[in-house]
Motif scaffolding. Structure first.
Motif, PDB file in Angstrom:
ATOM      1  N   ASP A 101       0.918  -1.236  -0.062  1.00  0.00           N
ATOM      2  CA  ASP A 101      -0.130   0.336   0.105  1.00  0.00           C
ATOM      3  C   ASP A 101       1.064   1.384   0.110  1.00  0.00           C
ATOM      4  N   ARG A 102       1.884   1.280   1.014  1.00  0.00           N
ATOM      5  CA  ARG A 102       3.003   2.463   0.840  1.00  0.00           C
ATOM      6  C   ARG A 102       4.092   1.906   0.645  1.00  0.00           C
ATOM      7  N   VAL A 103       5.031   2.496  -0.334  1.00  0.00           N
ATOM      8  CA  VAL A 103       6.584   2.008  -0.397  1.00  0.00           C
ATOM      9  C   VAL A 103       7.310   3.072   0.422  1.00  0.00           C
ATOM     10  N   VAL A 104       8.139   2.676   1.176  1.00  0.00           N
ATOM     11  CA  VAL A 104       9.196   3.316   1.741  1.00  0.00           C
ATOM     12  C   VAL A 104      10.310   3.563   0.962  1.00  0.00           C
ATOM     13  N   LEU A 105      10.861   4.960   0.877  1.00  0.00           N
ATOM     14  CA  LEU A 105      11.995   5.072  -0.112  1.00  0.00           C
ATOM     15  C   LEU A 105      13.116   5.855   0.914  1.00  0.00           C
ATOM     16  N   GLY A 106      14.016   5.203   1.032  1.00  0.00           N
ATOM     17  CA  GLY A 106      15.062   5.792   2.024  1.00  0.00           C
ATOM     18  C   GLY A 106      16.344   6.519   1.403  1.00  0.00           C
ATOM     19  N   SER A 107      17.409   5.888   0.671  1.00  0.00           N
ATOM     20  CA  SER A 107      18.347   6.273   0.154  1.00  0.00           C
ATOM     21  C   SER A 107      18.115   7.388  -1.035  1.00  0.00           C
ATOM     22  N   LEU A 108      17.112   6.852  -1.950  1.00  0.00           N
ATOM     23  CA  LEU A 108      16.579   7.731  -2.992  1.00  0.00           C
ATOM     24  C   LEU A 108      16.183   9.148  -2.527  1.00  0.00           C
ATOM     25  N   CYS A 109      15.587   9.202  -1.104  1.00  0.00           N
ATOM     26  CA  CYS A 109      15.277  10.476  -0.925  1.00  0.00           C
ATOM     27  C   CYS A 109      16.544  11.174  -0.654  1.00  0.00           C
ATOM     28  N   VAL A 110      17.264  10.861  -0.225  1.00  0.00           N
ATOM     29  CA  VAL A 110      18.891  11.549   0.479  1.00  0.00           C
ATOM     30  C   VAL A 110      19.497  11.831  -0.944  1.00  0.00           C
ATOM     31  N   ARG A 111      19.749  10.726  -1.872  1.00  0.00           N
ATOM     32  CA  ARG A 111      20.407  11.175  -3.063  1.00  0.00           C
ATOM     33  C   ARG A 111      19.953  11.697  -4.121  1.00  0.00           C
ATOM     34  N   SER A 112      18.450  11.392  -4.394  1.00  0.00           N
ATOM     35  CA  SER A 112      17.991  12.091  -5.670  1.00  0.00           C
ATOM     36  C   SER A 112      16.329  12.503  -5.127  1.00  0.00           C
ATOM     37  N   PRO A 113      16.415  13.578  -4.175  1.00  0.00           N
ATOM     38  CA  PRO A 113      14.963  13.972  -3.694  1.00  0.00           C
ATOM     39  C   PRO A 113      14.038  14.382  -4.766  1.00  0.00           C
ATOM     40  N   ASP A 114      14.562  15.103  -5.982  1.00  0.00           N
ATOM     41  CA  ASP A 114      13.823  15.578  -7.073  1.00  0.00           C
ATOM     42  C   ASP A 114      13.051  14.154  -7.757  1.00  0.00           C
ATOM     43  N   LEU A 115      13.828  13.008  -7.828  1.00  0.00           N
ATOM     44  CA  LEU A 115      13.235  11.913  -8.515  1.00  0.00           C
ATOM     45  C   LEU A 115      11.893  11.498  -7.534  1.00  0.00           C
ATOM     46  N   GLU A 126      -0.163   9.345  -0.724  1.00  0.00           N
ATOM     47  CA  GLU A 126      -0.514   8.284   0.101  1.00  0.00           C
ATOM     48  C   GLU A 126       0.245   6.845  -0.294  1.00  0.00           C
ATOM     49  N   ARG A 127       1.078   6.948  -1.245  1.00  0.00           N
ATOM     50  CA  ARG A 127       1.680   5.678  -1.896  1.00  0.00           C
ATOM     51  C   ARG A 127       3.182   5.543  -1.607  1.00  0.00           C
ATOM     52  N   ILE A 128       3.482   6.677  -0.773  1.00  0.00           N
ATOM     53  CA  ILE A 128       5.223   6.898  -0.736  1.00  0.00           C
ATOM     54  C   ILE A 128       5.304   7.401   0.786  1.00  0.00           C
ATOM     55  N   VAL A 129       6.198   6.577   1.474  1.00  0.00           N
ATOM     56  CA  VAL A 129       6.723   7.118   2.725  1.00  0.00           C
ATOM     57  C   VAL A 129       8.222   7.548   2.417  1.00  0.00           C
ATOM     58  N   ALA A 130       8.541   8.655   2.839  1.00  0.00           N
ATOM     59  CA  ALA A 130      10.114   9.044   3.115  1.00  0.00           C
ATOM     60  C   ALA A 130      10.434   8.456   4.457  1.00  0.00           C
TER      61      ALA A 130
END
Length: 251
Positions: A101-115, A126-130
């Protein structure tokens, strides 16, 4: 007065349930549990959402334990939140297609926040968690970590959050990694600052819970949820907390 839910967590490696101390793959505790059965037990105890971490995918990329995660998602009627190993949009889409339901994104938030901001726009907040793992830095700063805590971000936590929040971020999972797996209590100063600065973010605390009293302490910071892994697996925190909403400080 707001309230905090307890979110049970399972870390998955080689199709089984494990815990790592301080994120170290060499300091693993493996539990003789079926991931699907344990997930059902948490749901039956009253959990409102389940948190999963794919440790194989987090380390190596690829799909890791995605088949196991998909089986868990299919077996449950509550939402499943899962992270670990998303490197590109195809990886994000595979996880959403698998029933997460929700995908947690970790390293990508740090490396590529614009993505990540582009994905927030495309898939919805509602589908993405930092999932931001941080360690204390100089001058009271919090420094986000990437690549299994081996790489520091270029900007501090609050600068990064300003960017992500402007891009539509709603859900934040933040971990003080100095406390992860230590069972000594959560990083309350971190969560008090987060909820004060960003009252409209849905903040999940993670790391350090070792006994029921720790839950009351973190609830008082105003977070919406608190992830508990090892303490639930080992009976240090009783399952009945999953059916409770703990009073928390006003947002």
């Amino acid at each position: 007065m707001t309230s905090m839910i307890v979110i049970p967590a399972l870390d998955l490696r080689d199709g089984g349930v494990v815990r790592l101390q301080q994120g170290d793959y060499q300091r693993e505790t493996r539990y003789a549990l079926s991931p699907v059965d344990q997930a059902r037990a948490y749901q039956d105890a009253g959990a409102e959402i389940l948190h999963l971490v794919d440790l194989d995918a987090a380390r190596d990329g690829g799909d890791g334990n995605l088949d196991t995660i998909a089986a868990i998602a299919e077996a449950l009627s509550i939402p499943v939140q899962a992270g670990g190993g998303v490197r590109d949009e195809a990886g994000l889409a595979r996880r959403l297609d698998a029933g997460i339901d929700r995908v947690v994104l970790g390293s990508l938030c740090v490396r590529s926040p614009d993505l990540v901001i582009g994905w927030l726009e495309r898939y919805g907040p509602e589908r993405i968690v930092a999932g931001l793992d941080v360690r204390p830095g100089d001058g009271g700063r919090w420094i986000p970590q990437a690549a299994g805590w081996t790489e520091a971000g270029d900007e501090d936590l609050f600068a990064l959050l300003e960017r992500l929040k402007a891009g539509g971020l709603r859900h934040l999972l933040c971990t003080d990694i100095t406390r992860d797996g230590m069972l000594t209590g959560s990083g309350r100063a971190l969560y008090r600052e987060l909820t004060a600065r960003y009252p409209d973010l849905v903040v999940q605390a993670s790391g350090g819970i070792g006994e029921p009293a720790h839950l009351a302490e973190v609830a008082a910071t105003g977070v919406a949820g608190c992830i508990v892994g090892r303490a639930l697996l080992e009976g240090r925190v009783p399952l009945d907390v999953l059916a409770e909403s703990l009073p928390s400080a006003p947002a």
